[in-house]
Write a protein that holds these residues in place. Structure first.
Motif, PDB file in Angstrom:
ATOM      1  N   VAL A  48       0.847  -1.305  -0.188  1.00 35.77           N
ATOM      2  CA  VAL A  48       0.085  -0.197   0.051  1.00 35.77           C
ATOM      3  C   VAL A  48       1.024   1.365  -0.161  1.00 35.77           C
ATOM      4  O   VAL A  48       2.206   1.234   0.467  1.00 35.77           O
ATOM      5  CB  VAL A  48      -1.063   0.165   1.152  1.00 35.77           C
ATOM      6  N   GLY A  49       0.286   2.394  -0.412  1.00 37.67           N
ATOM      7  CA  GLY A  49       1.010   3.847  -0.424  1.00 37.67           C
ATOM      8  C   GLY A  49       0.156   4.709  -0.489  1.00 37.67           C
ATOM      9  O   GLY A  49      -0.856   4.628  -0.635  1.00 37.67           O
ATOM     10  N   THR A  50       0.509   5.900   0.022  1.00 39.69           N
ATOM     11  CA  THR A  50      -0.174   6.950   0.076  1.00 39.69           C
ATOM     12  C   THR A  50      -0.357   7.668  -1.268  1.00 39.69           C
ATOM     13  O   THR A  50       0.267   7.208  -2.418  1.00 39.69           O
ATOM     14  CB  THR A  50       0.717   8.149   0.612  1.00 39.69           C
ATOM     15  N   ARG A  51      -1.506   8.288  -1.432  1.00 37.83           N
ATOM     16  CA  ARG A  51      -2.100   9.012  -2.570  1.00 37.83           C
ATOM     17  C   ARG A  51      -1.642  10.456  -2.773  1.00 37.83           C
ATOM     18  O   ARG A  51      -1.809  11.018  -1.511  1.00 37.83           O
ATOM     19  CB  ARG A  51      -3.433   8.616  -3.007  1.00 37.83           C
ATOM     20  N   THR A  66       5.299   4.231   1.366  1.00 40.05           N
ATOM     21  CA  THR A  66       4.794   2.898   1.054  1.00 40.05           C
ATOM     22  C   THR A  66       4.899   1.892   2.247  1.00 40.05           C
ATOM     23  O   THR A  66       5.726   2.232   3.287  1.00 40.05           O
ATOM     24  CB  THR A  66       5.460   2.136  -0.273  1.00 40.05           C
ATOM     25  N   TRP A 154      -5.218  -3.598   8.660  1.00 41.84           N
ATOM     26  CA  TRP A 154      -4.966  -2.421   8.595  1.00 41.84           C
ATOM     27  C   TRP A 154      -5.015  -1.521   9.691  1.00 41.84           C
ATOM     28  O   TRP A 154      -4.617  -0.346   9.723  1.00 41.84           O
ATOM     29  CB  TRP A 154      -5.474  -1.728   7.151  1.00 41.84           C
ATOM     30  N   LEU A 162       1.052   6.416   8.458  1.00 38.57           N
ATOM     31  CA  LEU A 162       1.004   6.480   7.097  1.00 38.57           C
ATOM     32  C   LEU A 162      -0.013   7.168   6.241  1.00 38.57           C
ATOM     33  O   LEU A 162       0.125   7.871   5.535  1.00 38.57           O
ATOM     34  CB  LEU A 162       1.707   5.423   6.470  1.00 38.57           C
ATOM     35  N   CYS A 163      -1.364   6.502   6.582  1.00 32.34           N
ATOM     36  CA  CYS A 163      -2.419   6.643   6.095  1.00 32.34           C
ATOM     37  C   CYS A 163      -3.509   7.361   6.554  1.00 32.34           C
ATOM     38  O   CYS A 163      -4.553   7.576   6.136  1.00 32.34           O
ATOM     39  CB  CYS A 163      -3.051   5.376   5.742  1.00 32.34           C
ATOM     40  N   ASN A 174      -6.000   7.392   3.558  1.00 34.52           N
ATOM     41  CA  ASN A 174      -5.331   8.215   2.727  1.00 34.52           C
ATOM     42  C   ASN A 174      -4.480   7.423   1.871  1.00 34.52           C
ATOM     43  O   ASN A 174      -3.835   8.023   1.119  1.00 34.52           O
ATOM     44  CB  ASN A 174      -4.748   9.350   3.396  1.00 34.52           C
ATOM     45  N   CYS A 175      -4.416   5.867   1.790  1.00 39.18           N
ATOM     46  CA  CYS A 175      -3.558   5.300   0.983  1.00 39.18           C
ATOM     47  C   CYS A 175      -4.471   4.225   0.290  1.00 39.18           C
ATOM     48  O   CYS A 175      -5.514   4.549   0.051  1.00 39.18           O
ATOM     49  CB  CYS A 175      -2.825   4.271   1.941  1.00 39.18           C
ATOM     50  N   THR A 176      -3.685   3.857  -0.901  1.00 42.59           N
ATOM     51  CA  THR A 176      -3.989   3.048  -1.973  1.00 42.59           C
ATOM     52  C   THR A 176      -3.271   1.772  -1.918  1.00 42.59           C
ATOM     53  O   THR A 176      -2.235   1.724  -1.631  1.00 42.59           O
ATOM     54  CB  THR A 176      -4.140   3.745  -3.237  1.00 42.59           C
ATOM     55  N   HIS A 178      -0.853  -0.537  -3.854  1.00 39.67           N
ATOM     56  CA  HIS A 178       0.075  -0.464  -4.688  1.00 39.67           C
ATOM     57  C   HIS A 178       0.343  -1.777  -5.534  1.00 39.67           C
ATOM     58  O   HIS A 178      -0.133  -2.792  -5.489  1.00 39.67           O
ATOM     59  CB  HIS A 178       1.262  -0.013  -4.047  1.00 39.67           C
TER      60      HIS A 178
END
Length: 223
Positions: A48-51, A66, A154, A162-163, A174-176, A178
């Motif tokens: 997963v990672g930030t957008r 990420t 999560w 992070l998110c 706030n993440c998506t 990856h």
């Protein structure tokens, strides 16, 4: 007429064997590629990672980075991100221990099927194909279970840092998702295809055995 029929049958069997060998080589290459993909899925911190988000001027921007099974990487030390975790010791993040163990089991099963390729010189091809098929089915099942348990975990400190605080199970905030997580889901489909092809090749190899060899094999495999 009978001689002509036997010649056609012999020619058909020869062409069938050649085609089966070509498909078997392709299956072996794809199995090796799948094993390498499993290593990438395990070690890459890109599940997963930030957008990109719009934030007010004058306020600190949200963290960018990420997260994977073993590491959290923040884009603070460009061009090399700052990563926190224990990839060198293969110690997963506390929240993702179960998915990491399942991916490790899946990786072990896939590499075991790669190791079984050496048995083609010593064992019946049909038996080797079927052993590899069951190993690949087990690998796909473990990988599918890991993909289900990962979003269920999560609600952790690493994900919230992070998110954002809006993170919950199956909601990344706030993440998506990856590419490593997408690659893991594609790996499930790959394992199913490889296992199905291995079963088909194994059954075709059984069909090519003469009747006396089938009888001997049945006696050896019977309890």
């Amino acid at each position: 007429m009978q001689v002509h029929t036997s010649e056609v049958a012999r020619l058909y069997q020869t062409e069938f064997i050649r085609s089966a060998r070509a498909v078997g080589v392709l299956w072996a290459v794809c199995t090796l590629c799948f094993a390498v993909i499993e290593v990438v899925i395990l070690i890459q911190p890109s599940w997963v990672g930030t957008r990109q988000l719009h934030y007010r001027p004058g306020t600190p921007p949200p963290p960018a980075g990420t997260l994977g099974l073993f590491e959290v990487c923040l884009e603070t030390g460009w061009p090399v991100p700052e990563c926190r975790g224990s990839l060198r010791t293969l110690t997963p993040l506390p929240a993702f221990q179960s998915p990491a163990v399942l991916v490790c089991i899946s990786l072990t099963m896939v590499w075991a099927s790669v190791g079984c390729l050496c048995l083609f010189r010593f064992c019946n091809s049909a038996t080797v194909y079927k052993i590899c098929a069951w190993l690949q089915l087990t690998a796909g099942f473990c990988l599918a279970l890991a993909c289900v348990l990962f979003p269920d975990s999560w609600e952790s400190a690493e994900m919230r840092a992070l998110c954002g605080e809006s993170v919950s199970s199956f909601s990344p905030g706030n993440c998506t998702v990856h590419w490593a997580y997408v690659l893991a889901m594609l790996g499930i489909l790959d394992a199913a295809i490889l296992a199905t092809l291995a079963f088909v090749l194994g059954n075709r190899q059984d069909a090519l055995l003469p009747d006396d060899a089938k009888d001997v094999t049945g006696l050896l495999l019977s309890p």
